[in-house]
Scaffold this motif. Structure first.
Motif, PDB file in Angstrom:
ATOM      1  N   ALA A   1       0.834  -1.209   0.000  1.00 52.98           N
ATOM      2  CA  ALA A   1       0.000   0.000   0.000  1.00 52.98           C
ATOM      3  C   ALA A   1       0.870   1.261   0.000  1.00 52.98           C
ATOM      4  CB  ALA A   1      -0.934  -0.004   1.218  1.00 52.98           C
ATOM      5  N   PHE A   2       1.965   1.251   0.772  1.00 53.36           N
ATOM      6  CA  PHE A   2       2.871   2.402   0.768  1.00 53.36           C
ATOM      7  C   PHE A   2       3.518   2.577  -0.606  1.00 53.36           C
ATOM      8  CE2 PHE A   2       2.799   2.599   5.428  1.00 53.36           C
ATOM      9  CZ  PHE A   2       2.806   3.969   5.596  1.00 53.36           C
ATOM     10  N   ASN A   3       3.904   1.487  -1.250  1.00 51.44           N
ATOM     11  CA  ASN A   3       4.491   1.588  -2.590  1.00 51.44           C
ATOM     12  C   ASN A   3       3.496   2.181  -3.584  1.00 51.44           C
ATOM     13  OD1 ASN A   3       7.025   0.628  -1.894  1.00 51.44           O
ATOM     14  ND2 ASN A   3       6.451  -1.497  -2.244  1.00 51.44           N
ATOM     15  N   ASN A   4       2.239   1.770  -3.490  1.00 51.71           N
ATOM     16  CA  ASN A   4       1.205   2.329  -4.370  1.00 51.71           C
ATOM     17  C   ASN A   4       1.008   3.816  -4.105  1.00 51.71           C
ATOM     18  OD1 ASN A   4       0.762  -0.146  -5.571  1.00 51.71           O
ATOM     19  ND2 ASN A   4      -0.948  -0.674  -4.246  1.00 51.71           N
ATOM     20  N   LEU A   5       1.005   4.204  -2.834  1.00 56.89           N
ATOM     21  CA  LEU A   5       0.848   5.613  -2.487  1.00 56.89           C
ATOM     22  C   LEU A   5       2.040   6.435  -2.965  1.00 56.89           C
ATOM     23  CD1 LEU A   5      -0.867   7.750  -1.082  1.00 56.89           C
ATOM     24  CD2 LEU A   5       0.234   7.104   1.082  1.00 56.89           C
ATOM     25  N   ARG A   6       3.243   5.883  -2.849  1.00 55.51           N
ATOM     26  CA  ARG A   6       4.451   6.595  -3.312  1.00 55.51           C
ATOM     27  C   ARG A   6       4.378   6.912  -4.798  1.00 55.51           C
ATOM     28  NH1 ARG A   6       7.343   2.567  -0.018  1.00 55.51           N
ATOM     29  NH2 ARG A   6       8.017   3.644   1.871  1.00 55.51           N
ATOM     30  N   GLN A   7       3.773   6.017  -5.572  1.00 56.07           N
ATOM     31  CA  GLN A   7       3.671   6.230  -7.019  1.00 56.07           C
ATOM     32  C   GLN A   7       2.693   7.349  -7.363  1.00 56.07           C
ATOM     33  OE1 GLN A   7       2.661   2.411  -8.613  1.00 56.07           O
ATOM     34  NE2 GLN A   7       4.707   1.567  -8.269  1.00 56.07           N
ATOM     35  N   LEU A   8       1.765   7.646  -6.470  1.00 56.74           N
ATOM     36  CA  LEU A   8       0.750   8.666  -6.738  1.00 56.74           C
ATOM     37  C   LEU A   8       1.186  10.068  -6.341  1.00 56.74           C
ATOM     38  CD1 LEU A   8      -2.400   6.711  -5.516  1.00 56.74           C
ATOM     39  CD2 LEU A   8      -1.641   7.074  -7.872  1.00 56.74           C
ATOM     40  N   ILE A   9       2.200  10.172  -5.491  1.00 55.46           N
ATOM     41  CA  ILE A   9       2.642  11.474  -5.000  1.00 55.46           C
ATOM     42  C   ILE A   9       3.787  11.983  -5.860  1.00 55.46           C
ATOM     43  CG2 ILE A   9       3.590  12.716  -3.020  1.00 55.46           C
ATOM     44  CD1 ILE A   9       2.433  10.503  -1.276  1.00 55.46           C
ATOM     45  N   PRO A  10       3.654  13.185  -6.427  1.00 52.02           N
ATOM     46  CA  PRO A  10       4.768  13.734  -7.208  1.00 52.02           C
ATOM     47  C   PRO A  10       5.945  14.088  -6.285  1.00 52.02           C
ATOM     48  CG  PRO A  10       2.933  15.278  -7.125  1.00 52.02           C
ATOM     49  CD  PRO A  10       2.491  14.053  -6.416  1.00 52.02           C
ATOM     50  N   THR A  11       7.134  13.648  -6.668  1.00 51.62           N
ATOM     51  CA  THR A  11       8.332  13.928  -5.868  1.00 51.62           C
ATOM     52  C   THR A  11       9.401  14.549  -6.734  1.00 51.62           C
ATOM     53  OG1 THR A  11       9.206  11.712  -6.272  1.00 51.62           O
ATOM     54  CG2 THR A  11       7.949  12.028  -4.258  1.00 51.62           C
ATOM     55  N   GLU A  12      10.358  15.162  -6.091  1.00 52.68           N
ATOM     56  CA  GLU A  12      11.479  15.794  -6.781  1.00 52.68           C
ATOM     57  C   GLU A  12      12.759  15.251  -6.181  1.00 52.68           C
ATOM     58  OE1 GLU A  12      12.894  18.830  -9.439  1.00 52.68           O
ATOM     59  OE2 GLU A  12      10.838  18.317  -9.055  1.00 52.68           O
ATOM     60  N   PRO A  13      13.585  14.512  -6.832  1.00 51.52           N
ATOM     61  CA  PRO A  13      13.468  13.951  -8.185  1.00 51.52           C
ATOM     62  C   PRO A  13      12.394  12.860  -8.233  1.00 51.52           C
ATOM     63  CG  PRO A  13      15.426  13.072  -7.124  1.00 51.52           C
ATOM     64  CD  PRO A  13      14.834  14.091  -6.193  1.00 51.52           C
ATOM     65  N   ALA A  14      11.949  12.571  -9.432  1.00 52.02           N
ATOM     66  CA  ALA A  14      10.805  11.678  -9.624  1.00 52.02           C
ATOM     67  C   ALA A  14      11.038  10.261  -9.096  1.00 52.02           C
ATOM     68  CB  ALA A  14      10.435  11.623 -11.102  1.00 52.02           C
ATOM     69  N   ASN A  15      12.275   9.791  -9.103  1.00 51.68           N
ATOM     70  CA  ASN A  15      12.529   8.411  -8.685  1.00 51.68           C
ATOM     71  C   ASN A  15      12.964   8.299  -7.223  1.00 51.68           C
ATOM     72  OD1 ASN A  15      15.000   9.607  -8.951  1.00 51.68           O
ATOM     73  ND2 ASN A  15      15.928   7.983 -10.173  1.00 51.68           N
ATOM     74  N   ARG A  16      12.821   9.357  -6.449  1.00 50.42           N
ATOM     75  CA  ARG A  16      13.222   9.345  -5.047  1.00 50.42           C
ATOM     76  C   ARG A  16      12.300   8.438  -4.242  1.00 50.42           C
ATOM     77  NH1 ARG A  16      12.196  13.558  -0.597  1.00 50.42           N
ATOM     78  NH2 ARG A  16      13.509  12.735   1.048  1.00 50.42           N
ATOM     79  N   LYS A  17      12.887   7.539  -3.444  1.00 50.80           N
ATOM     80  CA  LYS A  17      12.097   6.652  -2.596  1.00 50.80           C
ATOM     81  C   LYS A  17      11.902   7.320  -1.243  1.00 50.80           C
ATOM     82  CE  LYS A  17      11.328   2.065  -0.968  1.00 50.80           C
ATOM     83  NZ  LYS A  17      11.613   1.636   0.334  1.00 50.80           N
ATOM     84  N   LEU A  18      10.658   7.533  -0.883  1.00 50.89           N
ATOM     85  CA  LEU A  18      10.317   8.194   0.368  1.00 50.89           C
ATOM     86  C   LEU A  18      10.184   7.177   1.489  1.00 50.89           C
ATOM     87  CD1 LEU A  18       7.432  10.399  -1.072  1.00 50.89           C
ATOM     88  CD2 LEU A  18       9.759  11.154  -0.563  1.00 50.89           C
ATOM     89  N   SER A  19      10.518   7.591   2.701  1.00 47.84           N
ATOM     90  CA  SER A  19      10.257   6.742   3.861  1.00 47.84           C
ATOM     91  C   SER A  19       8.749   6.718   4.104  1.00 47.84           C
ATOM     92  CB  SER A  19      10.979   7.282   5.097  1.00 47.84           C
ATOM     93  OG  SER A  19      10.381   8.491   5.522  1.00 47.84           O
ATOM     94  N   LYS A  20       8.310   5.855   4.992  1.00 49.34           N
ATOM     95  CA  LYS A  20       6.876   5.761   5.262  1.00 49.34           C
ATOM     96  C   LYS A  20       6.334   7.062   5.839  1.00 49.34           C
ATOM     97  CE  LYS A  20       6.817   0.791   5.809  1.00 49.34           C
ATOM     98  NZ  LYS A  20       6.679  -0.345   6.720  1.00 49.34           N
ATOM     99  N   ILE A  21       7.053   7.662   6.775  1.00 52.71           N
ATOM    100  CA  ILE A  21       6.569   8.909   7.371  1.00 52.71           C
ATOM    101  C   ILE A  21       6.602  10.047   6.351  1.00 52.71           C
ATOM    102  CG2 ILE A  21       8.793   9.620   8.374  1.00 52.71           C
ATOM    103  CD1 ILE A  21       5.353  10.047  10.017  1.00 52.71           C
ATOM    104  N   GLU A  22       7.627  10.082   5.505  1.00 50.89           N
ATOM    105  CA  GLU A  22       7.669  11.094   4.443  1.00 50.89           C
ATOM    106  C   GLU A  22       6.506  10.903   3.475  1.00 50.89           C
ATOM    107  OE1 GLU A  22      12.369  12.129   3.708  1.00 50.89           O
ATOM    108  OE2 GLU A  22      11.610  10.197   2.972  1.00 50.89           O
TER     109      GLU A  22
END
Length: 125
Positions: free
Chosen positions: A43-64
């Motif tokens: 579920a976190f991986n799916n949510l990470r794909q929906l949030i725009p990040t800078e840079p685009a391929n940055r992996k966010l922690s769960k809290i981020e």
């Protein structure tokens, strides 16, 4: 909470049977926990794909991920409320919150403007 106590006359065969049952229960509990952990991570991986990040391929922690998702939802609400897709948060953030106490105050209290991550990103392009 009371526990069932084993009688003094229990045999070693019964003890072995109980320990096997406990072992099987632990295996099942471990399997359920692995499945639950896998589901949460998915579920976190799916949510990470929906949030725009800078840079685009940055992996966010769960809290981020949770914090950015909250910010992104607020940003999208501001887009809907203002109808402005470039910097909608500036229009909604610059207003001082008012309460009954603030209306009677002679001088307005200083208000620190928040910066929307997503509005700032639009300024870069």
């Amino acid at each position: 909470m009371s526990r069932n106590r084993r009688s003094a006359s229990s045999t070693s065969a019964e003890s072995g049977k109980d320990s096997q049952l406990t072992f099987d229960q632990r295996l099942q509990a471990n399997a359920r926990e692995r499945y639950r952990t896998h589901s949460v991570n998915s579920a976190f991986n799916n949510l990470r794909q929906l949030i725009p990040t800078e840079p685009a391929n940055r992996k966010l922690s769960k809290i981020e991920t949770l914090r950015l998702a909250q910010s992104y939802i607020s940003h999208l609400v501001a887009v809907l409320v203002t109808g402005n897709s470039r910097r909608p948060c500036a229009a909604t953030i610059n207003h001082q919150p008012t309460t009954g106490d603030d209306l009677d105050a002679a001088q307005p209290t200083p208000y620190r403007q928040s910066i929307c991550t997503f509005c700032v990103t639009f300024d870069k392009y």
